[in-house]
Design an enzyme around this catalytic site. Structure first.
Site, PDB file in Angstrom:
ATOM      1  N   ILE A 119       0.902  -1.148   0.000  1.00 28.96           N
ATOM      2  CA  ILE A 119       0.000   0.000   0.000  1.00 28.96           C
ATOM      3  C   ILE A 119       0.947   1.205   0.000  1.00 28.96           C
ATOM      4  O   ILE A 119       1.536   1.538   1.014  1.00 28.96           O
ATOM      5  CB  ILE A 119      -0.946   0.009   1.212  1.00 28.96           C
ATOM      6  CG1 ILE A 119      -1.858  -1.225   1.187  1.00 28.96           C
ATOM      7  CG2 ILE A 119      -1.785   1.296   1.218  1.00 28.96           C
ATOM      8  CD1 ILE A 119      -2.804  -1.343   2.375  1.00 28.96           C
ATOM      9  N   PRO A 120       1.138   1.810  -1.164  1.00 29.75           N
ATOM     10  CA  PRO A 120       2.282   2.708  -1.384  1.00 29.75           C
ATOM     11  C   PRO A 120       2.139   4.137  -0.850  1.00 29.75           C
ATOM     12  O   PRO A 120       2.119   5.114  -1.608  1.00 29.75           O
ATOM     13  CB  PRO A 120       2.410   2.700  -2.903  1.00 29.75           C
ATOM     14  CG  PRO A 120       1.006   2.539  -3.380  1.00 29.75           C
ATOM     15  CD  PRO A 120       0.351   1.614  -2.379  1.00 29.75           C
ATOM     16  N   CYS A 121       2.094   4.272   0.460  1.00 33.78           N
ATOM     17  CA  CYS A 121       1.996   5.613   1.042  1.00 33.78           C
ATOM     18  C   CYS A 121       3.263   6.425   0.789  1.00 33.78           C
ATOM     19  O   CYS A 121       3.238   7.655   0.877  1.00 33.78           O
ATOM     20  CB  CYS A 121       1.675   5.543   2.529  1.00 33.78           C
ATOM     21  SG  CYS A 121       2.873   4.665   3.518  1.00 33.78           S
ATOM     22  N   HIS A 122       4.353   5.762   0.411  1.00 37.25           N
ATOM     23  CA  HIS A 122       5.589   6.492   0.091  1.00 37.25           C
ATOM     24  C   HIS A 122       5.433   7.356  -1.161  1.00 37.25           C
ATOM     25  O   HIS A 122       6.233   8.248  -1.389  1.00 37.25           O
ATOM     26  CB  HIS A 122       6.771   5.517  -0.074  1.00 37.25           C
ATOM     27  CG  HIS A 122       6.604   4.527  -1.177  1.00 37.25           C
ATOM     28  ND1 HIS A 122       5.892   3.353  -1.020  1.00 37.25           N
ATOM     29  CD2 HIS A 122       7.057   4.535  -2.448  1.00 37.25           C
ATOM     30  CE1 HIS A 122       5.911   2.680  -2.160  1.00 37.25           C
ATOM     31  NE2 HIS A 122       6.612   3.374  -3.051  1.00 37.25           N
ATOM     32  N   ARG A 123       4.404   7.116  -1.945  1.00 40.53           N
ATOM     33  CA  ARG A 123       4.177   7.882  -3.176  1.00 40.53           C
ATOM     34  C   ARG A 123       3.425   9.188  -2.942  1.00 40.53           C
ATOM     35  O   ARG A 123       3.143   9.917  -3.882  1.00 40.53           O
ATOM     36  CB  ARG A 123       3.425   7.007  -4.190  1.00 40.53           C
ATOM     37  CG  ARG A 123       4.236   5.796  -4.627  1.00 40.53           C
ATOM     38  CD  ARG A 123       3.492   4.930  -5.606  1.00 40.53           C
ATOM     39  NE  ARG A 123       4.236   3.697  -5.845  1.00 40.53           N
ATOM     40  CZ  ARG A 123       3.690   2.546  -6.196  1.00 40.53           C
ATOM     41  NH1 ARG A 123       2.384   2.468  -6.382  1.00 40.53           N
ATOM     42  NH2 ARG A 123       4.446   1.480  -6.371  1.00 40.53           N
TER      43      ARG A 123
END
Length: 157
Positions: A119-123
């Site tokens: 779940i790409p919260c780094h984006r």
């Protein structure tokens, strides 16, 4: 609940899950070796993380089972629509979720994301392009964004 450990270039991933799906992937700084035996329900996750880190995967196809409020689930679902190599701002994410005034709540839900990388919260970045708010450390966020950009740069941020 089953657990496996997988060493990545930026820390050891602790993967928790069951037949119901992956409930958490967290990064830990402890130098823990890869699990000798990976539980069946976590094998696909380890394989896909390995493919991601070896630049052979840009999308994850895993059964997920994160625990959170209805609002957090909504935010985490929206995060999964941010494509590999792309970023969005917290403001853009709030607009997509239908409430521009919910920017702080969206940022808070991002920070509680239990499933690292998948779940790409780094984006999600600041409106000014800055790297803000990453529970696993800004240096990891920078590394992940550079990894996904396809080109290694001296300093992206």
């Amino acid at each position: 609940m089953q657990t496996a450990y997988y060493k990545t270039p930026i820390g050891t991933a602790k993967i928790d899950g069951s037949e119901a799906g992956i409930s958490a992937i967290t990064v830990i700084d402890d130098d823990i070796e890869n699990s000798e035996e990976i539980p069946t329900c976590l094998q696909d996750c380890v394989t896909q993380l390995n493919e991601y880190f070896t630049e052979n995967r840009t999308e994850f196809n895993l059964k997920l089972n994160p625990k959170g409020t209805e609002f957090q689930q909504k935010v985490w679902n929206a995060l999964q629509k941010v494509s590999f190599g792309k970023t969005r701002t917290y403001l853009e994410q709030s607009k997509i979720l239908g409430d521009v005034k919910a920017i702080r709540a969206v940022a808070s839900a991002n920070g509680k994301n239990p499933i690292w990388i998948v779940i790409p919260c780094h984006r999600i970045i600041g409106s000014d392009g800055s790297l803000t708010g990453y529970a696993s450390g800004i240096w990891r966020k920078k590394w992940l964004l550079e990894h996904e950009s396809g080109t290694k740069q001296q300093s992206l941020f």
